[in-house]
Design a protein around this motif. Structure first.
Motif, PDB file in Angstrom:
ATOM      1  N   ALA A 128     -31.417  61.860 127.839  1.00 58.22           N
ATOM      2  CA  ALA A 128     -31.696  60.897 128.944  1.00 58.22           C
ATOM      3  C   ALA A 128     -30.286  61.020 129.580  1.00 58.22           C
ATOM      4  O   ALA A 128     -29.905  60.378 130.728  1.00 58.22           O
ATOM      5  N   ARG A 129     -29.302  61.654 129.236  1.00 58.95           N
ATOM      6  CA  ARG A 129     -27.847  61.694 129.665  1.00 58.95           C
ATOM      7  C   ARG A 129     -27.342  60.443 129.606  1.00 58.95           C
ATOM      8  O   ARG A 129     -26.712  60.140 130.857  1.00 58.95           O
ATOM      9  N   HIS A 130     -27.359  59.429 128.836  1.00 57.80           N
ATOM     10  CA  HIS A 130     -26.682  58.428 129.087  1.00 57.80           C
ATOM     11  C   HIS A 130     -25.613  58.387 129.271  1.00 57.80           C
ATOM     12  O   HIS A 130     -24.739  57.558 129.754  1.00 57.80           O
ATOM     13  N   ASP A 131     -24.635  59.383 128.723  1.00 55.60           N
ATOM     14  CA  ASP A 131     -23.228  59.511 128.819  1.00 55.60           C
ATOM     15  C   ASP A 131     -22.859  59.465 130.360  1.00 55.60           C
ATOM     16  O   ASP A 131     -21.828  59.100 130.854  1.00 55.60           O
ATOM     17  N   LEU A 132     -23.758  60.049 131.428  1.00 57.43           N
ATOM     18  CA  LEU A 132     -23.273  59.914 132.709  1.00 57.43           C
ATOM     19  C   LEU A 132     -23.426  58.670 133.290  1.00 57.43           C
ATOM     20  O   LEU A 132     -22.603  58.443 134.166  1.00 57.43           O
ATOM     21  N   ALA A 133     -24.491  57.705 132.970  1.00 57.69           N
ATOM     22  CA  ALA A 133     -24.554  56.495 133.326  1.00 57.69           C
ATOM     23  C   ALA A 133     -23.100  55.690 133.001  1.00 57.69           C
ATOM     24  O   ALA A 133     -22.260  54.970 133.773  1.00 57.69           O
ATOM     25  N   LEU A 134     -22.701  55.971 131.562  1.00 55.17           N
ATOM     26  CA  LEU A 134     -21.502  55.426 130.980  1.00 55.17           C
ATOM     27  C   LEU A 134     -20.205  55.961 131.842  1.00 55.17           C
ATOM     28  O   LEU A 134     -19.383  55.262 132.183  1.00 55.17           O
ATOM     29  N   ALA A 135     -20.394  57.180 132.037  1.00 53.75           N
ATOM     30  CA  ALA A 135     -19.103  57.726 132.908  1.00 53.75           C
ATOM     31  C   ALA A 135     -18.924  56.928 134.140  1.00 53.75           C
ATOM     32  O   ALA A 135     -17.854  56.656 134.876  1.00 53.75           O
ATOM     33  N   TRP A 136     -20.083  56.661 134.951  1.00 55.16           N
ATOM     34  CA  TRP A 136     -19.931  56.100 136.073  1.00 55.16           C
ATOM     35  C   TRP A 136     -19.436  54.684 136.221  1.00 55.16           C
ATOM     36  O   TRP A 136     -18.488  54.499 136.693  1.00 55.16           O
ATOM     37  N   SER A 137     -19.839  53.955 135.089  1.00 53.31           N
ATOM     38  CA  SER A 137     -19.596  52.526 135.123  1.00 53.31           C
ATOM     39  C   SER A 137     -18.194  52.221 134.612  1.00 53.31           C
ATOM     40  O   SER A 137     -17.324  51.524 135.065  1.00 53.31           O
ATOM     41  N   GLY A 138     -17.992  53.538 133.698  1.00 56.74           N
ATOM     42  CA  GLY A 138     -16.416  53.437 133.042  1.00 56.74           C
ATOM     43  C   GLY A 138     -15.602  53.863 134.318  1.00 56.74           C
ATOM     44  O   GLY A 138     -14.397  53.188 134.294  1.00 56.74           O
ATOM     45  N   ALA A 139     -15.916  54.565 135.219  1.00 60.15           N
ATOM     46  CA  ALA A 139     -14.828  55.263 136.415  1.00 60.15           C
ATOM     47  C   ALA A 139     -14.537  54.267 137.204  1.00 60.15           C
ATOM     48  O   ALA A 139     -13.401  53.622 137.655  1.00 60.15           O
ATOM     49  N   LEU A 140     -15.722  53.157 137.542  1.00 58.88           N
ATOM     50  CA  LEU A 140     -15.449  52.301 138.417  1.00 58.88           C
ATOM     51  C   LEU A 140     -14.692  51.030 137.715  1.00 58.88           C
ATOM     52  O   LEU A 140     -13.709  50.310 138.414  1.00 58.88           O
ATOM     53  N   ALA A 141     -14.932  50.732 136.438  1.00 54.57           N
ATOM     54  CA  ALA A 141     -14.268  49.644 135.778  1.00 54.57           C
ATOM     55  C   ALA A 141     -12.809  50.035 135.681  1.00 54.57           C
ATOM     56  O   ALA A 141     -11.757  49.142 135.790  1.00 54.57           O
ATOM     57  N   ARG A 142     -12.342  51.305 135.359  1.00 53.40           N
ATOM     58  CA  ARG A 142     -10.999  51.697 135.158  1.00 53.40           C
ATOM     59  C   ARG A 142     -10.319  51.981 136.380  1.00 53.40           C
ATOM     60  O   ARG A 142      -8.965  51.429 136.484  1.00 53.40           O
ATOM     61  N   THR A 143     -11.105  52.101 137.434  1.00 49.07           N
ATOM     62  CA  THR A 143     -10.256  52.530 138.698  1.00 49.07           C
ATOM     63  C   THR A 143      -9.886  51.100 139.353  1.00 49.07           C
ATOM     64  O   THR A 143      -8.920  51.027 140.015  1.00 49.07           O
TER      65      THR A 143
END
Lengths: 120, 325
Positions: free
Chosen positions: B186-201
């Protein structure tokens, strides 16, 4: 590239198994039973491994003798250290199946599990 | 200026209301839809703020041409509807802000991607060297720490340490593998990558921080559900998670638990309450709406002007002298 990776692995396994410095010829002979390989192929692989820092080499007469730079255990430990260091703060390069549970929480959860198992 | 005000109001209200909604009990009964909700909400709020800034800049940019053409209005009308009483400065300042934020986000995401790729590449190389292949389709690494993890991406892999293999029963192992495979498929890593990018930026934005934290937990719950479909399997998976969770750092017995781990195991132990029917469809519809609303709000004033214009034009051409605009 894939092929070379598997060959690199096979050469490293052989060097670890040997435990002593080996020349290209000796590695080739060691791998020969399972794989028909050219001398130059093995030489290239050992050269690559050397530039990656995985093997050391010393002059033995006119040829080189290669030996693994780190033991298999050290290599494995480094891998596991990297895995344990990957925390949630960083990117999800890998995904653990579960995070840490303290002994207390684990005990309580197991208790609840047994209650459910008995009750239901 | 109306557009900017509408959009900022939307960002604040939707952000608060949406987060409240997503904290509800339904989210752990339908975790995958809750993840979609958090992603849509974050994206929608980000879009609203960026568009608010862009809309302030519309009167001064070549943007006004395409915007006018897009909605069939005159350029002058567009300028009228987007300008502010304060002259060009708010527009130019907000444009600088948008470009700055976009650049930051892009740089942050690129950095994340590069780091992720490097970590995964090193992992795969190391696995090729020291791991052995298990007939059930995963790697085994000789180590006394129980570990189970997956490497997402093109060259996906599931890894168990020898300690984990020894610790788990056959059924437990099957469920753990199914959990990891769900993450990979399900490529959960992609969802985490997006939420992570927003949280870190945007680290001071509470919404993005909460969205990232909840996304991580909810994705684990979604994988749990996919792996343990039968009620008895939920207890088996719970036992496996406890075994692996306590084994991870045996020396840190007094350390605090990962709260997500506790929440997940409690959830598996409790009787499952099935999600209400139609949750998925509703969540998908709301998510799609949330992402579209900022775009509509941004164009709203211009659309309203265009509507008025197209009604006014016929009156002008009925034998009246043409007034040059």
């Amino acid at each position: 590239m894939r092929q070379l990776g598997q060959l690199e692995a096979a050469v490293m396994q052989h060097l670890w198994a040997l435990g002593a410095p080996a020349s290209v010829r000796e590695v080739l002979d060691g791998l020969a039973p399972e794989r028909p390989l050219a001398y130059t192929t093995v030489m290239t692989v050992l050269d690559n491994l050397h530039s990656k820092g995985l093997v050391r080499r010393e002059k033995r007469g006119r040829a080189y003798a290669y030996v693994a730079a780190t033991s298999r255990e050290e290599h494995t430990a480094a891998l596991i250290d990297d895995v344990l260091a990957e925390s949630d703060d960083r990117t999800a390069a890998l995904m653990h199946v579960v995070g840490r549970l303290s002994a207390d929480d684990a005990a309580r959860l197991l208790e609840a599990l047994h209650e459910r198992a008995d009750g239901s | 200026m109306i557009a900017a005000l509408l959009l900022m109001t939307y960002a604040v209200v939707a952000g608060a209301a949406g987060a409240r909604l997503l904290r509800g009990g339904w989210s752990t009964r339908s975790p995958q839809w809750a993840v979609l909700g958090w992603q849509a909400l974050s994206t929608s709020v980000l879009l609203a703020v960026l568009l608010a800034a862009v809309s302030l800049a519309v009167p001064f940019l070549p943007l006004r041409g395409p915007v006018a053409a897009l909605i069939g209005a005159h350029e002058v009308t567009v300028v009228q509807h987007y300008e502010t009483p304060l002259g060009p400065w708010p527009g130019l300042a907000s444009l600088a802000l948008v470009l700055g934020c976009a650049a930051l986000l892009a740089a942050s995401a690129a950095g994340d991607l590069a780091r992720t790729r490097a970590v995964r590449r090193m992992q795969r190389e190391a696995l090729r060297l020291v791991a052995t292949s298990h007939p059930e389709g995963f790697w085994v690494v000789e180590h006394r720490t129980p570990l189970a993890y997956c490497l997402p991406g093109g060259d996906r892999a599931v890894v168990l340490s020898s300690a984990a293999l020894g610790l788990l029963t056959d059924r437990e192992r099957e469920l753990v593998l199914a959990h990891e495979h769900r993450h990979l498929r399900a490529r959960h890593d992609l969802a985490l990558a997006w939420s992570g990018a927003l949280a870190r930026t945007f680290p001071r934005t509470a919404l993005f921080a909460e969205a990232h934290r909840r996304t991580a937990v909810l994705l684990e719950m979604a994988a749990d559900d996919a792996a343990a479909v039968r009620p008895e399997d939920r207890r088996v998976l719970a036992r496996a998670l406890v075994a692996l969770g306590t084994g991870m750092r045996p020396e840190a017995t007094l350390a605090a638990s990962d709260t997500a781990a506790v929440e997940r195991v409690r959830r598996l132990v409790a009787s499952p309450r099935p999600p209400r029917r139609g949750t998925g469809a509703l969540a998908a519809a709301v998510a799609a709406t949330a992402v579209v609303v900022p775009l509509v709000l941004a164009l709203a004033p211009a659309l309203e002007a265009a509507a008025r214009e197209c009604c006014a034009v016929p009156a002008l051409t009925l034998g009246q002298s043409r007034v040059d605009q």
